[in-house]
Design a protein around this motif. Structure first.
Motif, PDB file in Angstrom:
ATOM      1  N   ILE A 327       0.838  -1.198   0.000  1.00 55.21           N
ATOM      2  CA  ILE A 327       0.000   0.000   0.000  1.00 55.21           C
ATOM      3  C   ILE A 327       0.872   1.245   0.000  1.00 55.21           C
ATOM      4  O   ILE A 327       0.614   2.212  -0.736  1.00 55.21           O
ATOM      5  CB  ILE A 327      -0.958  -0.011   1.197  1.00 55.21           C
ATOM      6  N   GLU A 328       1.919   1.240   0.806  1.00 52.37           N
ATOM      7  CA  GLU A 328       2.816   2.396   0.846  1.00 52.37           C
ATOM      8  C   GLU A 328       3.549   2.571  -0.478  1.00 52.37           C
ATOM      9  O   GLU A 328       3.772   3.700  -0.936  1.00 52.37           O
ATOM     10  CB  GLU A 328       3.809   2.253   1.994  1.00 52.37           C
ATOM     11  N   LEU A 329       3.934   1.478  -1.107  1.00 51.95           N
ATOM     12  CA  LEU A 329       4.591   1.568  -2.414  1.00 51.95           C
ATOM     13  C   LEU A 329       3.659   2.197  -3.442  1.00 51.95           C
ATOM     14  O   LEU A 329       4.075   3.039  -4.237  1.00 51.95           O
ATOM     15  CB  LEU A 329       5.040   0.178  -2.868  1.00 51.95           C
ATOM     16  N   ALA A 330       2.401   1.786  -3.434  1.00 47.22           N
ATOM     17  CA  ALA A 330       1.434   2.378  -4.367  1.00 47.22           C
ATOM     18  C   ALA A 330       1.290   3.871  -4.111  1.00 47.22           C
ATOM     19  O   ALA A 330       1.217   4.677  -5.052  1.00 47.22           O
ATOM     20  CB  ALA A 330       0.082   1.676  -4.238  1.00 47.22           C
ATOM     21  N   ARG A 331       1.259   4.257  -2.849  1.00 43.70           N
ATOM     22  CA  ARG A 331       1.131   5.683  -2.516  1.00 43.70           C
ATOM     23  C   ARG A 331       2.368   6.452  -2.992  1.00 43.70           C
ATOM     24  O   ARG A 331       2.252   7.557  -3.543  1.00 43.70           O
ATOM     25  CB  ARG A 331       0.926   5.835  -1.016  1.00 43.70           C
ATOM     26  N   GLU A 332       3.564   5.893  -2.778  1.00 39.82           N
ATOM     27  CA  GLU A 332       4.790   6.565  -3.201  1.00 39.82           C
ATOM     28  C   GLU A 332       4.841   6.750  -4.711  1.00 39.82           C
ATOM     29  O   GLU A 332       5.449   7.717  -5.207  1.00 39.82           O
ATOM     30  CB  GLU A 332       6.005   5.752  -2.746  1.00 39.82           C
ATOM     31  N   LEU A 333       4.208   5.862  -5.457  1.00 39.16           N
ATOM     32  CA  LEU A 333       4.201   5.946  -6.915  1.00 39.16           C
ATOM     33  C   LEU A 333       3.145   6.916  -7.435  1.00 39.16           C
ATOM     34  O   LEU A 333       3.027   7.099  -8.654  1.00 39.16           O
ATOM     35  CB  LEU A 333       3.989   4.555  -7.516  1.00 39.16           C
ATOM     36  N   GLY A 334       2.353   7.501  -6.563  1.00 40.00           N
ATOM     37  CA  GLY A 334       1.422   8.548  -6.967  1.00 40.00           C
ATOM     38  C   GLY A 334      -0.030   8.146  -7.012  1.00 40.00           C
ATOM     39  O   GLY A 334      -0.874   8.952  -7.425  1.00 40.00           O
ATOM     40  N   PHE A 335      -0.377   6.942  -6.572  1.00 43.66           N
ATOM     41  CA  PHE A 335      -1.738   6.442  -6.708  1.00 43.66           C
ATOM     42  C   PHE A 335      -2.562   6.739  -5.454  1.00 43.66           C
ATOM     43  O   PHE A 335      -2.036   6.796  -4.343  1.00 43.66           O
ATOM     44  CB  PHE A 335      -1.726   4.939  -6.970  1.00 43.66           C
ATOM     45  N   ASN A 336      -3.874   6.898  -5.648  1.00 48.12           N
ATOM     46  CA  ASN A 336      -4.778   7.046  -4.497  1.00 48.12           C
ATOM     47  C   ASN A 336      -5.714   5.856  -4.345  1.00 48.12           C
ATOM     48  O   ASN A 336      -6.546   5.844  -3.439  1.00 48.12           O
ATOM     49  CB  ASN A 336      -5.581   8.342  -4.588  1.00 48.12           C
ATOM     50  N   LEU A 337      -5.585   4.845  -5.231  1.00 47.21           N
ATOM     51  CA  LEU A 337      -6.448   3.662  -5.187  1.00 47.21           C
ATOM     52  C   LEU A 337      -5.666   2.448  -5.649  1.00 47.21           C
ATOM     53  O   LEU A 337      -4.807   2.543  -6.532  1.00 47.21           O
ATOM     54  CB  LEU A 337      -7.681   3.863  -6.064  1.00 47.21           C
ATOM     55  N   VAL A 338      -5.990   1.299  -5.056  1.00 44.47           N
ATOM     56  CA  VAL A 338      -5.470   0.008  -5.502  1.00 44.47           C
ATOM     57  C   VAL A 338      -6.647  -0.843  -5.949  1.00 44.47           C
ATOM     58  O   VAL A 338      -7.616  -1.021  -5.198  1.00 44.47           O
ATOM     59  CB  VAL A 338      -4.701  -0.710  -4.386  1.00 44.47           C
ATOM     60  N   ARG A 339      -6.578  -1.321  -7.174  1.00 39.61           N
ATOM     61  CA  ARG A 339      -7.537  -2.327  -7.633  1.00 39.61           C
ATOM     62  C   ARG A 339      -6.939  -3.690  -7.310  1.00 39.61           C
ATOM     63  O   ARG A 339      -6.008  -4.153  -7.964  1.00 39.61           O
ATOM     64  CB  ARG A 339      -7.801  -2.195  -9.133  1.00 39.61           C
ATOM     65  N   LYS A 340      -7.448  -4.326  -6.255  1.00 41.41           N
ATOM     66  CA  LYS A 340      -6.956  -5.638  -5.850  1.00 41.41           C
ATOM     67  C   LYS A 340      -7.612  -6.661  -6.760  1.00 41.41           C
ATOM     68  O   LYS A 340      -8.800  -6.949  -6.660  1.00 41.41           O
ATOM     69  CB  LYS A 340      -7.271  -5.906  -4.384  1.00 41.41           C
ATOM     70  N   HIS A 341      -6.818  -7.254  -7.643  1.00 40.78           N
ATOM     71  CA  HIS A 341      -7.326  -7.955  -8.820  1.00 40.78           C
ATOM     72  C   HIS A 341      -7.668  -9.408  -8.529  1.00 40.78           C
ATOM     73  O   HIS A 341      -6.800 -10.215  -8.169  1.00 40.78           O
ATOM     74  CB  HIS A 341      -6.257  -7.883  -9.909  1.00 40.78           C
ATOM     75  N   TYR A 352      -5.308  -1.822   6.979  1.00 44.99           N
ATOM     76  CA  TYR A 352      -4.237  -0.837   6.804  1.00 44.99           C
ATOM     77  C   TYR A 352      -4.646   0.212   5.772  1.00 44.99           C
ATOM     78  O   TYR A 352      -4.331   1.400   5.930  1.00 44.99           O
ATOM     79  CB  TYR A 352      -2.949  -1.531   6.382  1.00 44.99           C
ATOM     80  N   ALA A 353      -5.355  -0.207   4.722  1.00 47.96           N
ATOM     81  CA  ALA A 353      -5.878   0.764   3.765  1.00 47.96           C
ATOM     82  C   ALA A 353      -6.829   1.736   4.452  1.00 47.96           C
ATOM     83  O   ALA A 353      -6.793   2.954   4.207  1.00 47.96           O
ATOM     84  CB  ALA A 353      -6.576   0.046   2.609  1.00 47.96           C
ATOM     85  N   ASP A 354      -7.691   1.211   5.325  1.00 47.61           N
ATOM     86  CA  ASP A 354      -8.587   2.077   6.096  1.00 47.61           C
ATOM     87  C   ASP A 354      -7.801   3.096   6.912  1.00 47.61           C
ATOM     88  O   ASP A 354      -8.142   4.284   6.955  1.00 47.61           O
ATOM     89  CB  ASP A 354      -9.429   1.248   7.073  1.00 47.61           C
ATOM     90  N   ARG A 355      -6.779   2.641   7.601  1.00 43.52           N
ATOM     91  CA  ARG A 355      -6.053   3.483   8.544  1.00 43.52           C
ATOM     92  C   ARG A 355      -5.188   4.531   7.855  1.00 43.52           C
ATOM     93  O   ARG A 355      -4.882   5.570   8.451  1.00 43.52           O
ATOM     94  CB  ARG A 355      -5.193   2.617   9.465  1.00 43.52           C
ATOM     95  N   THR A 356      -4.786   4.257   6.634  1.00 45.05           N
ATOM     96  CA  THR A 356      -3.860   5.164   5.948  1.00 45.05           C
ATOM     97  C   THR A 356      -4.500   5.907   4.785  1.00 45.05           C
ATOM     98  O   THR A 356      -3.845   6.721   4.147  1.00 45.05           O
ATOM     99  CB  THR A 356      -2.634   4.389   5.448  1.00 45.05           C
ATOM    100  N   GLY A 357      -5.774   5.638   4.492  1.00 42.08           N
ATOM    101  CA  GLY A 357      -6.477   6.418   3.490  1.00 42.08           C
ATOM    102  C   GLY A 357      -6.280   5.987   2.057  1.00 42.08           C
ATOM    103  O   GLY A 357      -6.498   6.789   1.145  1.00 42.08           O
ATOM    104  N   MET A 358      -5.887   4.741   1.826  1.00 38.80           N
ATOM    105  CA  MET A 358      -5.792   4.250   0.451  1.00 38.80           C
ATOM    106  C   MET A 358      -7.144   3.705   0.018  1.00 38.80           C
ATOM    107  O   MET A 358      -7.728   2.851   0.688  1.00 38.80           O
ATOM    108  CB  MET A 358      -4.730   3.150   0.342  1.00 38.80           C
ATOM    109  N   LEU A 359      -7.648   4.203  -1.098  1.00 43.72           N
ATOM    110  CA  LEU A 359      -8.907   3.710  -1.638  1.00 43.72           C
ATOM    111  C   LEU A 359      -8.703   2.339  -2.276  1.00 43.72           C
ATOM    112  O   LEU A 359      -7.610   2.023  -2.765  1.00 43.72           O
ATOM    113  CB  LEU A 359      -9.461   4.693  -2.661  1.00 43.72           C
ATOM    114  N   VAL A 360      -9.774   1.539  -2.310  1.00 47.63           N
ATOM    115  CA  VAL A 360      -9.678   0.159  -2.791  1.00 47.63           C
ATOM    116  C   VAL A 360     -10.831  -0.142  -3.731  1.00 47.63           C
ATOM    117  O   VAL A 360     -11.984   0.202  -3.460  1.00 47.63           O
ATOM    118  CB  VAL A 360      -9.699  -0.845  -1.610  1.00 47.63           C
ATOM    119  N   TRP A 361     -10.497  -0.769  -4.836  1.00 48.90           N
ATOM    120  CA  TRP A 361     -11.459  -1.401  -5.744  1.00 48.90           C
ATOM    121  C   TRP A 361     -11.334  -2.891  -5.467  1.00 48.90           C
ATOM    122  O   TRP A 361     -10.288  -3.486  -5.726  1.00 48.90           O
ATOM    123  CB  TRP A 361     -11.083  -1.058  -7.173  1.00 48.90           C
ATOM    124  N   ALA A 362     -12.364  -3.505  -4.904  1.00 50.58           N
ATOM    125  CA  ALA A 362     -12.312  -4.908  -4.492  1.00 50.58           C
ATOM    126  C   ALA A 362     -13.111  -5.763  -5.459  1.00 50.58           C
ATOM    127  O   ALA A 362     -14.173  -5.354  -5.929  1.00 50.58           O
ATOM    128  CB  ALA A 362     -12.859  -5.070  -3.077  1.00 50.58           C
TER     129      ALA A 362
END
Length: 695
Positions: A327-341, A352-362
């Motif tokens: 999640i932190e790597l995705a944030r460092e690369l400039g993303f605000n969402l992870v599509r967990k495929h 952890y996504a909840d606690r750190t503010g990363m949006l998720v496509w599940a």
């Protein structure tokens, strides 16, 4: 109360090079979002294992038997039996004991001391059994888990696991994941306990609570919910409860302020009472016309696809740090969402996504060939997915089918398959009406809240032209290569009845290039073309990391940075980017080396809440340089960028360089650099085709 970010205790982290030294891998509590960690016991570690004559007699749980970390490393084994002795702590006397499984692929039969306690089918969903009558606190018992993992997975929801017979999409499928592949543990609960609880904060003023009670009859017991100073007694009827708890000073959850609440549920009184802490966030995700809104404010989805594989542990992260680090790597690369495929990711990752503010496509895994059996198996996962993960405010999109996998790539040509996609959408909507749902990610939509599309193209001129026509509504189709000799035109829409306007449109897979330098080149130019068109509501770049033979990641499979030729991906994927009016020629040679002063037009795409006004600068640097050397510096007139509107062009003229060089471009606002990009000037050579066979 506010939940503090947990410290991840790695305890007995797996040494992947020496599986024989493993004590208790993945020792952390698996469900921090539904916290009963005051009385639990991990069952991870060494289990006896019976496969066939070629398998060892031990396995390390929770790693799939195909993985190196399991100690078995066996592919296409279809049946095995796990055994271990378990002992419930003596201090659990008087409480109910529940046996919990994170995930087992695919069919599990669970017994204690030879007595079957339950069965479960579904390779990604979590399940549990109340074993109170079979496991006496302080005494030992044998736990047995018999697993069937068919090689023929075509009718099973299996995502990107390989199958025999092979799937149509075998070229993008990976080593299967069989057996126990998420944590196993015991929990002590109250005599009557909360078996399931739904927490929804989309009202933005409080939480709607609903759930079920299991165990002993709850007659006469009081269920009390407490959060942030508010208290509510929830009536129980027919083993279920429901209520709404309002907050006096609600604080919303957002990526910028990921504020979580702990809702303390207490059932009964005294030492034997059931106590459960459930996390939740106040946030609302909705569509308005062709735009997405989070908590009433427009936002743009800047995502990355993540398949959640690790080189020696497969779909299971080697340790908790590795899991959440992605999640932190995705944030460092400039993303605000992870599509967990195509994967139910572990609750720890979602927490952890909840606690750190990363949006998720599940999204769940899907089958590969269409049948009534396959469609029913696919939909059978959905209640389990929503029950387990629906409380996470980070999840803002539910995906369902992917690219018509399990629908034979044929929604437009098959009313039966189209009806299956619609039925899946309606099933999911009945389970959760608080999030947008995508019924068939990538192509041929028949009932969806987002029109998403997957498009891969190696030609930058075609990419720019086709995106412009798709954004303008002048075309609906795009070319998809399904095989070496199998190219089709796929469409946004699978039905003439689907509305052509009024639904958000976004890309959810793109990327191109064979080498890391080529992929970085396409990142820079393809992403800017998506951002050029204000109609689009977002994108999902493919992908975060390499996986086995698939080398499309911004990072390699071990999460190491690649040589991207001086590109910082965050400059292309961030909230404010520069869009240059250039159609590039080749990687490393966007334009010919100019022999006269060069004039470039540059736009600003800005996704903030307020307008920004700044100046675009340009200067030459050496070829491949990370920053300009200051040669031929130029600055534009002030340029204003309104949120979600491409700015007018900033025009700059720079003198010709002495030879191949990199033109650096950057935007400053009040002296602070907010965006940057570059254009490479080098000789444009035709591809070398010497020695080719005549056509």
């Amino acid at each position: 109360m506010t939940i503090a970010e947990p410290a991840i205790d790695l305890g007995g982290t797996v040494d992947l090079g020496a599986v024989t030294d493993v004590d208790v891998p993945r020792p952390e509590y698996p469900r921090p979002d539904r916290d009963r960690s005051a009385a639990w016991l991990s069952l991870n570690g060494r289990w006896s294992f019976e496969g066939d004559e070629r398998t060892p007699d031990e396995i390390v749980v929770p790693f799939a038997w195909e993985t190196e970390a399991s100690g078995v490393q066996r592919t296409w084994l279809e049946h095995a039996v796990y055994r271990r002795t378990i002992v419930a702590p003596a201090e659990w006397a008087g409480r109910r004991i529940v046996l919990c499984f994170g995930a087992v692929h695919h069919h599990a039969v669970v017994s204690i001391d030879g007595v079957e306690v339950g069965r479960h089918s579904g390779g990604h969903s979590s399940f549990e059994f109340d074993v109170t009558g079979l496991l006496a606190p302080g005494g030992s018992a044998e736990l047995r888990v018999e697993v069937d993992a068919p090689a023929d997975k075509r009718a099973l929801p299996h995502g990107k696991q390989r199958s025999i017979p092979r799937d149509d999409y075998d070229g993008v499928a990976f080593t299967p994941t069989s057996g126990i592949w998420q944590s196993v543990w015991l929990e002590a609960r109250g005599g009557s306990y909360v078996a399931d609880v739904s927490v929804r904060g989309d009202s933005l003023t409080g939480f709607d609570l609903e759930g079920a009670i299991a165990g002993d009859p709850a007659d006469g017991l009081r269920l009390v919910a407490e959060v942030a100073g508010s208290r509510l007694e929830l009536p129980i009827a027919g083993g279920r409860f429901r209520g709404r708890i309002e907050l006096p000073a609600p604080r919303l959850w957002s990526p910028d302020d990921p504020h979580l609440y702990a809702i303390e549920l207490t059932l009964g009184e005294g030492d034997a009472a059931e106590r459960l802490a459930v996390t939740g966030g106040l946030r609302r995700i909705e569509t308005r016309g062709e735009a997405l809104y989070l908590n009433g404010e427009r936002f743009y989805l800047r995502g990355v696809l993540d398949q959640g594989y690790w080189p020696r542990t497969g779909l299971t992260a080697p340790d908790a740090d590795a899991l959440v680090r992605d999640i932190e790597l995705a944030r460092e690369l400039g993303f605000n969402l992870v599509r967990k495929h195509l994967k139910f990711e572990e609750p720890l990752w979602l927490d952890y996504a909840d606690r750190t503010g990363m949006l998720v496509w599940a999204e769940p895994p899907c089958p590969s060939r269409f049948s009534t059996e396959a469609a029913e198996a696919f939909e059978a996962q959905l209640p389990e997915l929503v029950s387990r993960d629906g409380n996470h405010p980070s999840i803002i999109v539910w995906g369902l089918y992917n690219e018509e996998w399990g629908l034979d790539w044929d929604i437009p040509g098959s009313p039966e398959r189209a009806a299956a996609a619609v039925h899946a959408y309606e099933t999911m909507r009945a389970l959760d009406d608080t999030r947008p749902i995508v019924e068939n990610s990538g192509w041929a939509h028949v009932r969806t809240d987002l029109v998403d599309w997957h498009y891969y193209d190696e030609n930058p001129a075609n990419w720019a032209r086709n995106l412009a026509e798709l954004a303008a509504g002048e075309r609906e189709t795009f070319e998809v290569k399904l095989g070496p000799d199998f190219i089709v035109d796929k469409s946004f829409y699978g039905s003439p009845d689907f509305p052509r306007t009024g639904v958000p449109i976004l890309n959810s897979e793109f990327g191109a290039g064979f080498t890391s330098l080529e992929r970085a080149w396409h990142v820079r130019w393809q992403t800017q073309e998506i951002r050029r068109h204000d109609r689009f509501a977002g994108y999902v770049y493919t992908e975060l990391t390499d996986v086995e033979h698939e080398m499309a990641g911004l990072l390699d499979a071990d999460r190491r940075r690649k040589d991207l030729g001086g590109l910082n991906p965050a400059d292309s994927f961030g909230p404010t980017v520069l869009v240059v009016d250039v159609v590039p020629a080749h990687a490393g040679a966007d334009i010919p080396v100019p022999v006269e002063p060069l004039t470039v037009s540059v736009h600003v795409s800005h996704l903030g809440l307020t307008e920004v006004e700044g100046v675009v600068h340009a200067a030459w640097g050496a070829a491949g340089s990370a920053r300009s050397g200051g040669a031929g510096a130029a600055a534009s007139a002030p340029v204003a960028a309104a949120p979600y509107r491409l700015s007018d062009a900033a025009v700059l003229t720079v003198p010709a360089p002495d030879g191949p060089a990199r033109l650096h471009l950057w935007l400053t606002v009040h002296g602070r650099t907010m965006a940057r990009t570059f254009v490479d000037a080098a000789p444009i050579e035709q591809p070398n085709r010497r020695g080719s066979r005549p056509s």
